[in-house]
Design a protein around this motif. Structure first.
Motif, PDB file in Angstrom:
ATOM      1  N   SER A  87       8.394   0.776  -8.058  1.00 55.11           N
ATOM      2  CA  SER A  87       7.320   1.465  -7.333  1.00 55.11           C
ATOM      3  C   SER A  87       7.202   0.914  -5.928  1.00 55.11           C
ATOM      4  CB  SER A  87       5.968   1.263  -8.027  1.00 55.11           C
ATOM      5  OG  SER A  87       5.970   1.776  -9.321  1.00 55.11           O
ATOM      6  N   VAL A  89       4.402   1.512  -2.630  1.00 59.04           N
ATOM      7  CA  VAL A  89       3.159   2.160  -2.211  1.00 59.04           C
ATOM      8  C   VAL A  89       2.944   1.826  -0.739  1.00 59.04           C
ATOM      9  CG1 VAL A  89       0.673   2.390  -2.580  1.00 59.04           C
ATOM     10  CG2 VAL A  89       2.184   1.964  -4.535  1.00 59.04           C
ATOM     11  N   ILE A 102       2.847   7.127  -2.729  1.00 56.58           N
ATOM     12  CA  ILE A 102       3.341   6.429  -3.913  1.00 56.58           C
ATOM     13  C   ILE A 102       4.748   6.952  -4.192  1.00 56.58           C
ATOM     14  CG2 ILE A 102       2.952   5.984  -6.369  1.00 56.58           C
ATOM     15  CD1 ILE A 102      -0.049   6.902  -5.705  1.00 56.58           C
ATOM     16  N   THR A 139      -0.506   5.878 -12.209  1.00 57.17           N
ATOM     17  CA  THR A 139      -0.676   7.147 -11.513  1.00 57.17           C
ATOM     18  C   THR A 139      -0.407   8.231 -12.541  1.00 57.17           C
ATOM     19  OG1 THR A 139       0.101   6.219  -9.424  1.00 57.17           O
ATOM     20  CG2 THR A 139       0.120   8.625  -9.628  1.00 57.17           C
ATOM     21  N   HIS A 154       2.741   1.004 -12.599  1.00 62.02           N
ATOM     22  CA  HIS A 154       3.100   0.176 -11.450  1.00 62.02           C
ATOM     23  C   HIS A 154       2.744  -1.256 -11.809  1.00 62.02           C
ATOM     24  CE1 HIS A 154       3.144   4.105  -9.464  1.00 62.02           C
ATOM     25  NE2 HIS A 154       1.925   4.283  -9.971  1.00 62.02           N
TER      26      HIS A 154
END
Length: 161
Positions: A87, A89, A102, A139, A154
Motif C-alpha cells: 500500500s 498513501v 490510496i 479501505t 493496509h
C-alpha cells in the motif's frame, strides 16, 4: 493495461464539501496521473471513481468508499485474480479536509488499484485511534446497492494519519 473509469452514478454524492472542490478535482487528476504511470510501466491498473467517503470507527472500521457499480465490478475482478501486498498513501490537508490517494499493489502480478479519497480532519481522531489499536487500516469499496464490499488492508495505519 489502464482500465477505463466507470460511468458516474447520478445518485452518488461526488466529493468533499464545496469549500474544497478545487482541491478535490486536483486530487482526482493526480490519481489519474498516478494510474497512468503504472500503465506506462506495463501494469494493469484501475483508478476508481470515488463518490462519498465515510469513516467507520466501529466494526467494520476504515474508510467506506462508495463507487459506481462498474468500478466495483472491475475492482472485484482484480482482487479475485491477484494478491495485493503493498500500500502507498499520498496525503494532503486543506481547510479541515484530508485528501488521500490510496494505491494498493499486487506486486507479483503487476496490478494496482488507485483510490482517491477524502476525510474530514474532525473524523480522523476516532478512526486513527481504532486503526492504531488494531495495527491495521482498511479501505472498503462498495457499490450503491451496498450488497458487497471489496476490502483492502493496509499494514501501516500511519500512512493515513
Amino acid at each position: 493495461m489502464l482500465l477505463p473509469l466507470g460511468d458516474p452514478v447520478s445518485d452518488m454524492q461526488q466529493g468533499p464539501p464545496p469549500a474544497v472542490t478545487d482541491r478535490w478535482e486536483t486530487l482526482r487528476e493526480d490519481a489519474t496521473a498516478t494510474a497512468a504511470e503504472y500503465d506506462a510501466d506495463g501494469w494493469t491498473v484501475h483508478r476508481v471513481e470515488t463518490g462519498e467517503v465515510t469513516p467507520l470507527s466501529g466494526t467494520p472500521f476504515g474508510l467506506d468508499v462508495l463507487v459506481p457499480g462498474d468500478d466495483f465490478e472491475r475492482a472485484s475482478e482484480l482482487v479475485e485474480a491477484a494478491s495485493f501486498d503493498t500500500s502507498h498513501v499520498y496525503r494532503a490537508e486543506e481547510r479541515g479536509v484530508r485528501f488521500l490517494i490510496i494505491v494498493v499493489e499486487a506486486s507479483d502480478d503487476e496490478v494496482a488499484v488507485v483510490v482517491p479519497a477524502y476525510l474530514s480532519a474532525s473524523d480522523t481522531e476516532a478512526l486513527a485511534e481504532r486503526a492504531r489499536e488494531e495495527g491495521v487500516m482498511y479501505t472498503h469499496l462498495r457499490p450503491l446497492s451496498d450488497e458487497a464490499r471489496v476490502t483492502f488492508s493496509h499494514e501501516d495505519p500511519e500512512l493515513f494519519f
